[in-house]
Design a protein around this motif. Structure first.
Motif, short mmCIF file in Angstrom:
data_model
loop_
_atom_site.label_atom_id
_atom_site.label_comp_id
_atom_site.label_asym_id
_atom_site.label_seq_id
_atom_site.Cartn_x
_atom_site.Cartn_y
_atom_site.Cartn_z
N ARG A 1 27.10 -43.68 -18.63
CA ARG A 1 26.24 -43.92 -19.79
C ARG A 1 24.83 -43.37 -19.55
NH1 ARG A 1 25.29 -49.33 -21.12
NH2 ARG A 1 25.22 -48.78 -23.31
N ASN A 2 24.61 -42.72 -18.42
CA ASN A 2 23.30 -42.20 -18.07
C ASN A 2 23.18 -40.75 -18.50
OD1 ASN A 2 21.44 -40.70 -16.04
ND2 ASN A 2 20.83 -42.85 -15.84
N LYS A 3 22.12 -40.42 -19.23
CA LYS A 3 21.96 -39.08 -19.79
C LYS A 3 21.86 -38.02 -18.71
CE LYS A 3 18.98 -36.40 -22.87
NZ LYS A 3 17.75 -36.42 -23.73
N ASP A 4 21.02 -38.25 -17.69
CA ASP A 4 20.87 -37.26 -16.61
C ASP A 4 22.18 -37.05 -15.88
OD1 ASP A 4 18.21 -36.91 -17.19
OD2 ASP A 4 17.51 -38.39 -15.72
N PHE A 5 22.92 -38.14 -15.66
CA PHE A 5 24.17 -38.02 -14.94
C PHE A 5 25.20 -37.24 -15.75
CE2 PHE A 5 28.44 -39.40 -13.87
CZ PHE A 5 28.47 -39.18 -12.51
N GLN B 1 25.46 -32.78 -5.55
CA GLN B 1 25.19 -31.39 -5.89
C GLN B 1 23.99 -31.18 -6.78
OE1 GLN B 1 28.81 -29.72 -7.51
NE2 GLN B 1 30.05 -30.38 -5.76
N ASP B 2 23.55 -32.20 -7.50
CA ASP B 2 22.46 -32.03 -8.46
C ASP B 2 21.14 -32.53 -7.87
OD1 ASP B 2 20.67 -32.48 -10.84
OD2 ASP B 2 22.45 -31.73 -11.88
N ILE C 1 31.35 -39.05 -9.50
CA ILE C 1 30.00 -39.55 -9.22
C ILE C 1 29.48 -39.00 -7.90
CG2 ILE C 1 28.66 -41.61 -8.63
CD1 ILE C 1 30.35 -43.15 -10.63
N ILE C 2 30.29 -39.08 -6.86
CA ILE C 2 29.87 -38.59 -5.54
C ILE C 2 29.55 -37.11 -5.59
CG2 ILE C 2 30.61 -38.24 -3.16
CD1 ILE C 2 32.31 -40.79 -3.47
#
Length: 316
Positions: free
Chosen positions: A293-297, A51-52, A45-46
């Motif tokens: 569960r997040n699409k962008d992530f 980076q994105d 996650i970090i």
């Protein structure tokens, strides 16, 4: 004649799960796996958020800090638990015990404040989308994060200082897998009434108030969701908020049942089981619930993995 200091205990022995000797190996394997997944999930996650460019909103800023906190929060207790399962009783010095107690309270309180801030962020995003960028600007987000950490630092001081001033005459065996408040007060030969009440009031102030604010935010979110005309939109938002509320309820419910009461004399075995939920389980659930569960992530993680694979593939 001068009174003597009766604080003769220089170290404690953590008993851990000695009542489950035949399950020690299995418990070690399970806790080690969960700890590895927790560290790996939060590191991912970090890395992804850092980076994105698409993941630079306040929500992901909060999530990055929560993941960073979870790594240290679970590392405060789980490594010692694993060592205890291998050695069947782990000794810890008095100063190390007080340090562990401080960091446990510090990280636990900070998590409460961050979860409340994240619920407020979701409330603004769903209930006031037109004013969201103004009400939750990067500057406001930074201030909320800083307040959460600084308040956590201060919250950890009172319990650890009060416990360190108590007298411990022996025995020194803590029937727990880390230096927690209730078993330490049970071991003290001092009058712990003032300490009990101070910790009770602090627990109410931190846990109950943060949980109340979080709950109110989600109630307002749900009321707003019910006004969404699209059935698919309601279902998607309900699913996300329901997952968030579930993990928040597990965390606060177990913490409140442990600390928000003036009496500390509960079943040690029940205390250990309850403690596993907020020291081992919720640090693993948070990265799953809030991000995977997040699409962008998920797309950001796939992009980062492809980048790393191409780098290593090029080196080979």
């Amino acid at each position: 004649m001068q009174p003597q200091n009766v604080s003769t205990v220089t170290e404690f022995q953590l008993l851990g799960f000695q009542n489950l000797l035949e399950w020690q190996t299995l418990l070690f394997a399970v806790f080690l796996l969960v700890y590895f997944l927790t560290i790996a999930g939060n590191v991912v996650i970090i890395s992804a958020v850092s980076q994105d460019a698409r993941l630079q909103s306040p929500m992901y800023t909060f999530l990055k800090h929560l993941s960073f906190l979870e790594i240290w929060y679970t590392s405060t207790t789980v490594p010692l638990l694993l060592a205890n399962l291998l050695s069947w009783g782990q000794a810890i010095s008095f100063s190390a015990c007080m340090a562990q107690l401080y960091f446990f309270v510090f990280f636990g309180a900070t998590e409460c404040f961050l979860l409340a801030a994240m619920a407020y962020d979701r409330y603004l995003a769903i209930c006031s989308p037109l004013r969201y960028s103004f009400l939750m600007s990067p500057d406001v987000c930074t201030k909320l994060v800083a307040i959460s950490w600084l308040t956590g630092v201060g919250t950890g001081l009172l319990p650890s200082l009060m416990i360190s001033k108590l007298d411990f005459c022996g025995p020194n065996r803590i029937n727990h897998f880390f230096c927690d408040l209730p078993p330490l007060m049970q071991l003290s030969c001092s009058d712990v009434y003032a300490t009990e009440m101070a910790i009770f009031i602090l627990s109410v102030a931190v846990l109950c108030i943060c949980f109340f604010l979080t709950l109110v935010s989600y109630v307002l979110i749900v009321s707003s969701i019910l006004r969404i005309p699209s059935a698919s939109g309601r279902t998607k938002t309900f699913s996300t908020c329901g997952s968030h509320l579930a993990v928040v309820t597990i965390y606060y419910g177990t913490m409140i049942s442990m600390y928000v009461h003036p009496e500390v004399h509960q079943s040690p075995e029940a205390n250990k089981v309850i403690s596993v939920f907020y020291t081992v389980v919720t640090p693993l659930l948070n990265p799953v619930i809030y991000s995977l569960r997040n699409k962008d992530f998920k797309e950001a993680v796939r992009k980062a993995m492809r980048r790393k694979c191409s780098i290593y593939g090029g080196r080979v």
